[in-house]
Every structure is written in C-alpha cells, then in structure tokens.
Enzyme design. Structure first.
Site, PDB file in Angstrom:
ATOM      1  N   THR A 175       0.840  -1.206   0.000  1.00 22.81           N
ATOM      2  CA  THR A 175       0.000   0.000   0.000  1.00 22.81           C
ATOM      3  C   THR A 175       0.874   1.254   0.000  1.00 22.81           C
ATOM      4  O   THR A 175       0.565   2.240  -0.676  1.00 22.81           O
ATOM      5  CB  THR A 175      -0.915   0.002   1.249  1.00 22.81           C
TER       6      THR A 175
ATOM      7  N   HIS B 279       2.105   1.830  -3.402  1.00 23.20           N
ATOM      8  CA  HIS B 279       1.007   2.387  -4.173  1.00 23.20           C
ATOM      9  C   HIS B 279       0.946   3.910  -3.962  1.00 23.20           C
ATOM     10  O   HIS B 279       0.824   4.682  -4.916  1.00 23.20           O
ATOM     11  CB  HIS B 279      -0.284   1.736  -3.656  1.00 23.20           C
TER      12      HIS B 279
END
Ligand SMILES: [Zn+2]
Ligand SMILES: [Zn+2]
Length: 339
Positions: free
Chosen positions: A39, A42
């Site tokens: 994450t 990302h």
C-alpha cells in the site's frame, strides 16, 4: 523530531518538526521500526494522491514504545513496548453496528488518511494500541501488522490441521499466510513465478511450484490424490491466479480472496457450481488477529529474520522505496525510525 513527508511523485522530504502532544484518549509512541508495504508503494507511485495529498507522513507497519499519555487514557505506562492496529472506525455505520468495525464504511486508515509512523513520535488513539511482551525484539514486532493480515485470512478461510492449502503468490503477505497456515497444521504449497521469491519459499521449506514450468493445478491434484486444495488463497491479483484458484480447489473447497484486483477478472463460475466452492472476501484484520499475530511472532512460528531483508535509517527512506521499486530480492524492508 524527524519526520518523512511524502511530497508527491516518488519523493520524500525529511523535516524537523515539533512532536504533537497526545489529545484526550490518545497516546504518543516513539516509533522504533516501520515496515514498507504494498500500500505504501502504491502511495509512493502517486496512485493515492487524491486520498493522501502531497504532504503526508505515511507508514503503518510499526513497533515502538509509549512516550506520552493523553487525558482519560488508562492502563498504559510510559516505556511500554507496543504496536498499533492502524484502524479508526466511525462507530455509527451499519458495518460498525453489526460488529464489523474493521471494515467500517467510513474507516480511517492511520498512516494514509492521517499521518503515520514514518516520524519519531506518533500520536494514535489508545484503543488502537496492542501491548507487546517485553522480550519481543522490536524489529520483529514491526511485522505484527502484515502477520495480522495473514492471521485474519487464515481464520476466515477456516484452515484446520491436516488440510491441504495452496497460496497463489509469494509476496510478503502470501509467505506470511503460508507460515500462519503451517503453524495451524496445514500442508502448504505455494505458486510463484518470480525466481527470487521462489528461492525464498523453497528455503522456508514450502512446496514451491512455478507456473511457468509446471501445471500447478495438476501438481496439486497429484499431491492430494486427486482431491485438490481444501483452501486456496488468491494473493496474486492476476487472471492466471484467478484461473488457478478454481482449477486447484477441492470439492467444497474455500477460496479466500486476499489480492486487491484492480480489474474485474474472469471467474470460472461453472466450477463454483460444479464443485460447490465457496468464495470468501477478506480485508485487514480484527483485534483478535493482532493478538494472534503477536503470539505467533513471540512463539517463533514466524521466521522474522528471513522475512526482513533490509533495514535503513529514516534519512534513507527514499532509497528504501526506490530499491523495492527496482525489484530484486527484498521481502520486507524496514525503516529504523528512532532507535
Ligand atoms: Zn501494510
Ligand atoms: Zn463505521
């Protein structure tokens, strides 16, 4: 204190800022280690800019010690070693009302929707804090968050001793699911295409299958006397993984959807009918999963040393992200924040 701000387009700025004081119901944690997860990558790539902006301290896989206590907080002592379950639910939506506050409709994820752990002093709600055994090394404890993901996934998949499990995709979460399922007494095989990861999986003594060389579904059928895998974890986020999950599942097998599929894959629904398969969605973790993760790490069931491939100081946070971006053998990269 030092803090690393994500400033957009794969950049960080290390700034010297005054630490916040904990508000009512909060504690402040001196962050020891922070792991970098998918994450965070990302976010680094700019894919979450709308949500996090260009002036955000990210980081949520951490360990540390309590350094200040806000008003109204009980049962915490300065110096306590802790980890943070980085979820702040609203307490009022239908999911919260039904007891599923970990997937609250208005969930705030600490370290994305709020500032996170890539700073020396981090204020968090006291309810999000889990105390650690005092002898647990803090760099191992930084793995509690991803291990809690794996504990949740294995629990939701209802893995029981002696069952055959297939994990599709051996990134950090896939490998941790394999470790937790093995600790649960399952026979675990892993499908993975990346040679670095296949090597790690084989060194950890898992049955490693390379779909570029082997028909993995056929190999699973052969190893299980034609039965198939009782539980399949789809952690690859690919169409090939989605095909394999139905091909390799046993009659009445459970398929656990762990990966975040950004496109709608084709799913063999005929197979769901034919074999009475079950599909189980999973997201983050609940309190008990964090408790289980801490216990598993403390027991040595999770090979933390093998998972942690590199540790860098906070000043080098940009290098850590760039190194993961470049590919290579990294499994879990840690940032040493304030030790
Ligand atoms: Zn994470
Ligand atoms: Zn809610």
């Amino acid at each position: 204190m030092k803090a690393a701000f994500y400033t957009g387009n794969r950049t960080f700025e290390i700034r010297d800022v005054a630490p916040n004081e904990p508000g009512p119901g909060e504690v402040r944690v001196r962050v020891a280690f922070n792991g970098i997860c998918g994450t965070d990558m990302h976010a680094y790539h700019g894919a979450m800019d709308k949500r996090i902006g260009h002036n955000r301290i990210i980081g949520h896989e951490m360990s540390g010690r309590i350094s200040a206590i806000g008003s109204g907080v009980e049962g915490r002592t300065i110096g306590d070693p802790v980890v943070v379950r980085p979820l702040e639910p609203c307490g009022a939506c239908p999911a919260c009302a039904a007891g599923h506050s970990h997937i609250c409709h208005n969930l705030k994820f600490l370290g994305l929707d709020t500032d996170g752990a890539l700073q020396e002093e981090w204020c968090v709600p006291s309810f999000a804090v889990h105390a650690l055994p005092t002898d647990l090394p803090l760099h191992h404890a930084a793995l509690c968050e991803p291990v809690a993901v794996a504990c949740h996934d294995v629990r939701m998949g209802r893995v029981s001793p002696g069952e055959d499990v297939l994990v599709i995709g051996a990134g950090p979460i896939g490998v941790l699911i394999a470790m937790v399922a093995r600790a649960q007494g399952a026979n675990v095989a892993i499908s993975e295409i990346n040679p670095h990861r296949l090597k790690t999986v084989a060194e950890l003594d898992f049955d490693a299958l390379d779909p570029s060389k082997t028909d993995v579904a056929a190999a699973i059928m052969e190893r299980t006397g034609g039965k198939g895998a009782d539980v399949v974890f789809e952690v690859s986020g690919t169409q090939a993984g989605t095909n394999l999950m139905t091909d390799a599942a046993a009659t009445r097998g459970r398929i656990v959807m762990v990966a975040i599929h950004t496109r709608k894959p084709e799913v063999d629904l005929f197979r769901f009918f034919w074999r009475e398969l079950e599909l189980i969605g999973v997201r983050v973790y609940e309190k008990e999963d964090f408790d289980h993760a801490i216990a598993l790490i403390a027991s040595g069931a999770i090979d933390c040393e093998r998972m942690i491939t590199d540790v860098r100081d906070l000043d080098a946070v940009a290098d850590a992200f760039a190194a993961i971006d470049a590919g290579g053998p990294a499994m879990k990269s840690l940032i040493r924040v304030a030790v």
